[in-house]
Design an enzyme around this catalytic site. Structure first.
Site, PDB file in Angstrom:
ATOM      1  N   ARG A  27      28.984  -6.756 -25.809  1.00  0.00           N
ATOM      2  CA  ARG A  27      29.068  -7.187 -27.210  1.00  0.00           C
ATOM      3  C   ARG A  27      27.905  -6.668 -28.062  1.00  0.00           C
ATOM      4  O   ARG A  27      27.912  -6.813 -29.284  1.00  0.00           O
ATOM      5  CB  ARG A  27      29.079  -8.718 -27.285  1.00  0.00           C
ATOM      6  CG  ARG A  27      30.241  -9.350 -26.550  1.00  0.00           C
ATOM      7  CD  ARG A  27      30.173 -10.850 -26.652  1.00  0.00           C
ATOM      8  NE  ARG A  27      30.320 -11.287 -28.017  1.00  0.00           N
ATOM      9  CZ  ARG A  27      31.479 -11.476 -28.617  1.00  0.00           C
ATOM     10  NH1 ARG A  27      32.597 -11.283 -27.957  1.00  0.00           N
ATOM     11  NH2 ARG A  27      31.532 -11.877 -29.868  1.00  0.00           N
ATOM     12  N   TRP A  74      23.448  -6.909 -31.291  1.00  0.00           N
ATOM     13  CA  TRP A  74      23.906  -5.696 -31.972  1.00  0.00           C
ATOM     14  C   TRP A  74      23.349  -5.825 -33.396  1.00  0.00           C
ATOM     15  O   TRP A  74      23.780  -6.690 -34.166  1.00  0.00           O
ATOM     16  CB  TRP A  74      25.428  -5.638 -31.986  1.00  0.00           C
ATOM     17  CG  TRP A  74      25.980  -4.377 -32.556  1.00  0.00           C
ATOM     18  CD1 TRP A  74      26.153  -3.202 -31.879  1.00  0.00           C
ATOM     19  CD2 TRP A  74      26.436  -4.145 -33.891  1.00  0.00           C
ATOM     20  NE1 TRP A  74      26.695  -2.255 -32.728  1.00  0.00           N
ATOM     21  CE2 TRP A  74      26.881  -2.808 -33.964  1.00  0.00           C
ATOM     22  CE3 TRP A  74      26.526  -4.940 -35.035  1.00  0.00           C
ATOM     23  CZ2 TRP A  74      27.403  -2.242 -35.121  1.00  0.00           C
ATOM     24  CZ3 TRP A  74      27.047  -4.381 -36.199  1.00  0.00           C
ATOM     25  CH2 TRP A  74      27.476  -3.037 -36.227  1.00  0.00           C
ATOM     26  N   ASN A  98      25.266 -15.219 -33.561  1.00  0.00           N
ATOM     27  CA  ASN A  98      26.185 -14.075 -33.603  1.00  0.00           C
ATOM     28  C   ASN A  98      26.859 -14.114 -34.968  1.00  0.00           C
ATOM     29  O   ASN A  98      27.440 -15.135 -35.327  1.00  0.00           O
ATOM     30  CB  ASN A  98      27.220 -14.233 -32.474  1.00  0.00           C
ATOM     31  CG  ASN A  98      28.344 -13.222 -32.569  1.00  0.00           C
ATOM     32  OD1 ASN A  98      28.154 -12.130 -33.093  1.00  0.00           O
ATOM     33  ND2 ASN A  98      29.505 -13.584 -32.066  1.00  0.00           N
ATOM     34  N   GLU A 483      43.865   8.882 -31.851  1.00  0.00           N
ATOM     35  CA  GLU A 483      43.223   8.045 -30.841  1.00  0.00           C
ATOM     36  C   GLU A 483      42.436   8.898 -29.839  1.00  0.00           C
ATOM     37  O   GLU A 483      41.323   8.542 -29.448  1.00  0.00           O
ATOM     38  CB  GLU A 483      44.276   7.172 -30.152  1.00  0.00           C
ATOM     39  CG  GLU A 483      43.753   6.295 -29.035  1.00  0.00           C
ATOM     40  CD  GLU A 483      42.612   5.379 -29.423  1.00  0.00           C
ATOM     41  OE1 GLU A 483      42.300   5.233 -30.616  1.00  0.00           O
ATOM     42  OE2 GLU A 483      41.975   4.829 -28.498  1.00  0.00           O
ATOM     43  N   LYS A 487      38.454   8.415 -29.224  1.00  0.00           N
ATOM     44  CA  LYS A 487      37.929   8.123 -27.883  1.00  0.00           C
ATOM     45  C   LYS A 487      36.816   9.095 -27.527  1.00  0.00           C
ATOM     46  O   LYS A 487      35.771   8.708 -27.036  1.00  0.00           O
ATOM     47  CB  LYS A 487      39.092   8.222 -26.904  1.00  0.00           C
ATOM     48  CG  LYS A 487      39.126   7.284 -25.786  1.00  0.00           C
ATOM     49  CD  LYS A 487      39.595   5.868 -26.067  1.00  0.00           C
ATOM     50  CE  LYS A 487      38.957   5.176 -27.232  1.00  0.00           C
ATOM     51  NZ  LYS A 487      39.525   3.928 -27.606  1.00  0.00           N
ATOM     52  N   GLU A 490      33.554   8.507 -29.767  1.00  0.00           N
ATOM     53  CA  GLU A 490      32.750   7.310 -29.577  1.00  0.00           C
ATOM     54  C   GLU A 490      31.975   7.311 -28.275  1.00  0.00           C
ATOM     55  O   GLU A 490      30.890   6.748 -28.213  1.00  0.00           O
ATOM     56  CB  GLU A 490      33.583   6.035 -29.728  1.00  0.00           C
ATOM     57  CG  GLU A 490      34.645   5.826 -28.681  1.00  0.00           C
ATOM     58  CD  GLU A 490      35.406   4.516 -28.899  1.00  0.00           C
ATOM     59  OE1 GLU A 490      36.586   4.476 -28.564  1.00  0.00           O
ATOM     60  OE2 GLU A 490      34.817   3.553 -29.396  1.00  0.00           O
ATOM     61  N   HIS A 506      45.661  24.265 -44.625  1.00  0.00           N
ATOM     62  CA  HIS A 506      45.376  23.966 -46.030  1.00  0.00           C
ATOM     63  C   HIS A 506      43.880  23.770 -46.273  1.00  0.00           C
ATOM     64  O   HIS A 506      43.493  23.100 -47.231  1.00  0.00           O
ATOM     65  CB  HIS A 506      46.182  22.740 -46.484  1.00  0.00           C
ATOM     66  CG  HIS A 506      47.668  22.985 -46.426  1.00  0.00           C
ATOM     67  ND1 HIS A 506      48.308  23.845 -47.289  1.00  0.00           N
ATOM     68  CD2 HIS A 506      48.618  22.522 -45.589  1.00  0.00           C
ATOM     69  CE1 HIS A 506      49.599  23.885 -46.988  1.00  0.00           C
ATOM     70  NE2 HIS A 506      49.816  23.094 -45.954  1.00  0.00           N
TER      71      HIS A 506
HETATM   72  C1  F6R Z   1      37.491   1.902 -30.055  1.00  0.00           C
HETATM   73  C2  F6R Z   1      37.628   0.472 -30.260  1.00  0.00           C
HETATM   74  C3  F6R Z   1      37.593  -0.030 -31.651  1.00  0.00           C
HETATM   75  C4  F6R Z   1      38.466  -1.283 -31.775  1.00  0.00           C
HETATM   76  C5  F6R Z   1      38.319  -1.890 -33.183  1.00  0.00           C
HETATM   77  C6  F6R Z   1      39.231  -3.093 -33.335  1.00  0.00           C
HETATM   78  O1  F6R Z   1      37.635   2.229 -28.703  1.00  0.00           O
HETATM   79  O2  F6R Z   1      37.742  -0.286 -29.327  1.00  0.00           O
HETATM   80  O3  F6R Z   1      37.969   0.940 -32.562  1.00  0.00           O
HETATM   81  O4  F6R Z   1      39.786  -0.919 -31.540  1.00  0.00           O
HETATM   82  O5  F6R Z   1      36.998  -2.280 -33.384  1.00  0.00           O
HETATM   83  O6  F6R Z   1      38.968  -4.049 -32.366  1.00  0.00           O
HETATM   84  P1  F6R Z   1      40.023  -5.152 -32.021  1.00  0.00           P
HETATM   85  O7  F6R Z   1      41.184  -4.480 -31.380  1.00  0.00           O
HETATM   86  O8  F6R Z   1      39.305  -6.084 -31.092  1.00  0.00           O
HETATM   87  O9  F6R Z   1      40.410  -5.801 -33.311  1.00  0.00           O
END
Ligand code: F6R
Length: 611
Positions: A27, A74, A98, A483, A487, A490, A506
């Site tokens: 988290r 975070w 949090n 996607e 992936k 990130e 374009h």
């Molecule tokens: C990328 C990723 C994020 C989540 C986004 C939404 O791998 O996991 O882009 O998809 O932060 O999160 P949720 O699905 O928990 O609402």
């Protein structure tokens, strides 16, 4: 987005807090800290991972305490540093938080006028000092102090608070941020998420916003702001501690990709009736629901939004239902026009994403029907939407979402079939054939992709040293590219862009130069010839093309490329799923090959609970 943990009981608190923090590290992981309550409060915190906190703890003399709170951060207010790490507080109390306090400037001014000074840049320290102030004014009443403080706060938070005067107690309260509470024979716990509790219990409470939990070693009582005792419903998870462990895989992400065949099969079976057709009646969605809407808006963030793009494709193709996909943060900022016959579907793995929650609230304010598709049972999005469908993917720990995306796509297929039946776009036989394919063939084909992992790992070598690259596709393949590209970005920190193959010429094609890698996804048979042109165009300008293509298209059409990954021969319905798994494995192997921390990429956190 920050993890909080707290324990009060009959055992030593520190190992329990550190175990909980490790389970919550996904988290947030830029700093961590604990506060132990015994004879006074002892706080230790460090910039960096939990391993850095462990090292710091080894250098100080610690009290033996059976009560304490912990935090993994975070950063939002203030850079990652020892000083900004949680817990924050005074000699009388310590607080972990949090979320984000939006009016922290006002709170700071209020406190400064009363002679307070601050040692950190955090909103959390402002909240801690506010509680401390009211604690003093109330003559040492924690309940009164916390309720007086939260009455002044705006924003989203989950708090855990300990007081030196009450060494056995933890107080916890939340507003629009996750917090769960559990009691066991060994003591009572608070946590941001279930994995932190799984070693002790599968049962927990999720208090409502504004309800204060008072934990002691003997149990918990919940109080509302008027001082009344309330009893939240107890919830239970159906997975155990092994589901939240790596199980021999080097990373959670790889484990979660390998769980896809089972998760996909479980999801489809879960929503199929005895007649082999999708059934949602148990979730309160009957035939009248599916014939009520003229349009669907799928609203989500990041990977979940990309699953929404696949959902749009099948809703339009199978059900002939106009569907729109929108980034949740833009949806509520743009304030789109919504009609009474619109359905807003909120897609979210965590069910706690602040932007998705805000979009849900916007839709509800506009009076339109809302349906949540979430993975975490009892999460905020699930609780607030008019109806909810759960994706039984099991816990997803890696920050980069994989199996949750795949099962979201599967569930959206089933919804599309259900809409199609109600709208007379599919016969029962046609619908049954699609569902058979989804439940039998599709998970098997994903399994076959996993068996080709070595080849995918080899192809990853082609992308590893790239600085920039492109993913190109058309139609549903373009949606898959969005996607695949996210992936890769990130977790490998390589800049990539997903481009509709037809759009490249374009403008963006000017970025292609000798050696630029291009990943071309070709699963849509009727678009293959057009992809041939796009591939020729980029190769003519020096691009090195990695082709991801179905067996069927590869056999029919010679698409030029530098390397190729073939998707197993299958019904066309399976292609988005097999291609998605290939793209996930490709990103994984690029990042793992670079020696990066795949499960905890820099600057990110799972579950983004701030807007
Ligand atoms: C990328 C990723 C994020 C989540 C986004 C939404 O791998 O996991 O882009 O998809 O932060 O999160 P949720 O699905 O928990 O609402």
């Amino acid at each position: 987005m920050c993890g909080i943990i707290g324990y009060t009981g009959h055992r030593e608190a520190l190992p329990i807090l550190l175990g909980g923090l490790s389970a919550l590290e996904y988290r947030g992981y830029d700093s961590a800290g604990v506060a132990l309550v015994g004879d006074g409060i002892c706080t230790v915190k460090r910039k960096g991972r939990i391993s850095a906190l462990r090292e710091a703890l080894a250098t100080v003399e610690l009290p033996t305490a059976c009560c304490g709170i912990g935090h993994t951060r975070w950063a939002t207010h203030g850079a990652p540093s020892d000083g900004n790490a949680h817990p924050h507080g005074t000699a009388r109390l310590a607080l972990v938080h949090n979320g984000i306090i939006e009016n922290d400037g006002e709170i700071e001014a209020f406190l400064r006028q009363r002679g307070c000074d601050f040692v950190s840049e955090t909103d959390t320290e402002r909240a801690a000092l506010l509680i401390d102030r009211f604690y003093g004014e109330s003559g040492g009443d924690p309940v009164a102090a916390i309720f007086s403080a939260v009455a002044m706060l705006r924003g989203a938070y989950a708090f855990g608070v300990v007081f030196a005067d009450f060494p056995e107690r933890i107080y916890a309260i939340r507003q629009d941020n996750p917090l769960i509470v559990a009691t066991t024979a060994q003591g009572s716990l608070i946590a941001s998420d279930i994995p932190a509790l799984l070693a002790y219990t599968k049962e927990y409470y999720r208090p409502d916003d504004g309800v204060l939990a008072e934990l002691t070693p003997r149990g918990v009582r919940f109080l509302d702001a008027a001082g009344n005792t309330v009893t939240p419903r107890s919830e239970r998870v159906d997975f155990d501690v092994t589901a939240a462990q790596k199980g021999g895989f080097p990373h959670f992400m790889l484990k979660e990709i390998y769980e896809e065949p089972v998760a996909l099969c479980r999801t489809v079976r879960h929503y199929l009736g005895a007649d082999g057709l999708p059934r949602f009646e148990e979730n309160g969605l009957d035939a009248s629901f599916f014939s009520r809407f003229a349009r669907v808006h799928i609203v989500a963030c990041g990977t979940a939004m990309h699953a929404g793009l696949i959902g749009r494709y099948v809703l339009e193709k199978l059900a002939h239902l106009p569907a729109f996909v929108e980034i949740a943060s833009e949806f509520y900022c743009r304030e789109p026009l919504l009609h009474s016959d619109d359905l807003v579907i909120l897609l979210s793995q965590s069910g706690e994403t602040a932007d998705t929650l805000a979009a849900l609230r916007y839709a509800k304010k506009k009076g339109v029907s809302t349906l949540a598709i979430v993975n975490v049972v009892g999460s905020s999005v699930a609780r607030e939407a008019d109806a909810v469908l759960y994706t039984p993917a099991g816990p997803e720990i890696a920050v980069a979402s994989t199996k949750a995306y795949s099962v979201q796509c599967a569930l959206l297929h089933l919804l599309a079939v259900r809409f199609a039946l109600c709208r007379g776009q599919l016969t029962k036989e046609e619908a049954r054939r699609i569902c058979d394919t989804l439940v039998e063939q599709m998970p098997q084909r994903v399994e076959q992709v996993l068996a080709r992992a070595k080849q995918i790992e080899r192809c990853a070598g082609m992308l590893q040293s790239a600085e920039h690259l492109f993913y190109i596709g058309r139609g549903v393949d373009f949606s898959l590219c969005t996607e695949g590209s996210l992936k890769l970005k990130e977790i490998s920190y390589i800049h990539s862009e997903a481009y509709a193959a037809g759009e490249l010429k374009h403008g963006t094609i000017s970025l292609i130069e000798q050696g630029t890698p291009v990943v071309a996804v070709v699963t849509a048979d009727h678009l293959a010839e057009k992809m041939l042109s796009a591939i020729r165009e980029v190769r003519a300008r020096g691009a090195r093309v990695l082709l991801i293509v179905t067996e069927e298209i590869a056999a029919r059409l010679a698409l030029p490329c530098d390397d190729m990954i073939r998707l197993p021969a299958a019904d066309v319905l399976c292609a988005p799923f097999t291609a998605a798994t290939v793209l996930q494995l490709l990103a994984y192997h690029v990042a793992a090959g670079k020696g990066l921390d795949v499960d905890k990429p820099r600057n990110l956190a799972k579950s983004v609970t701030v807007e």
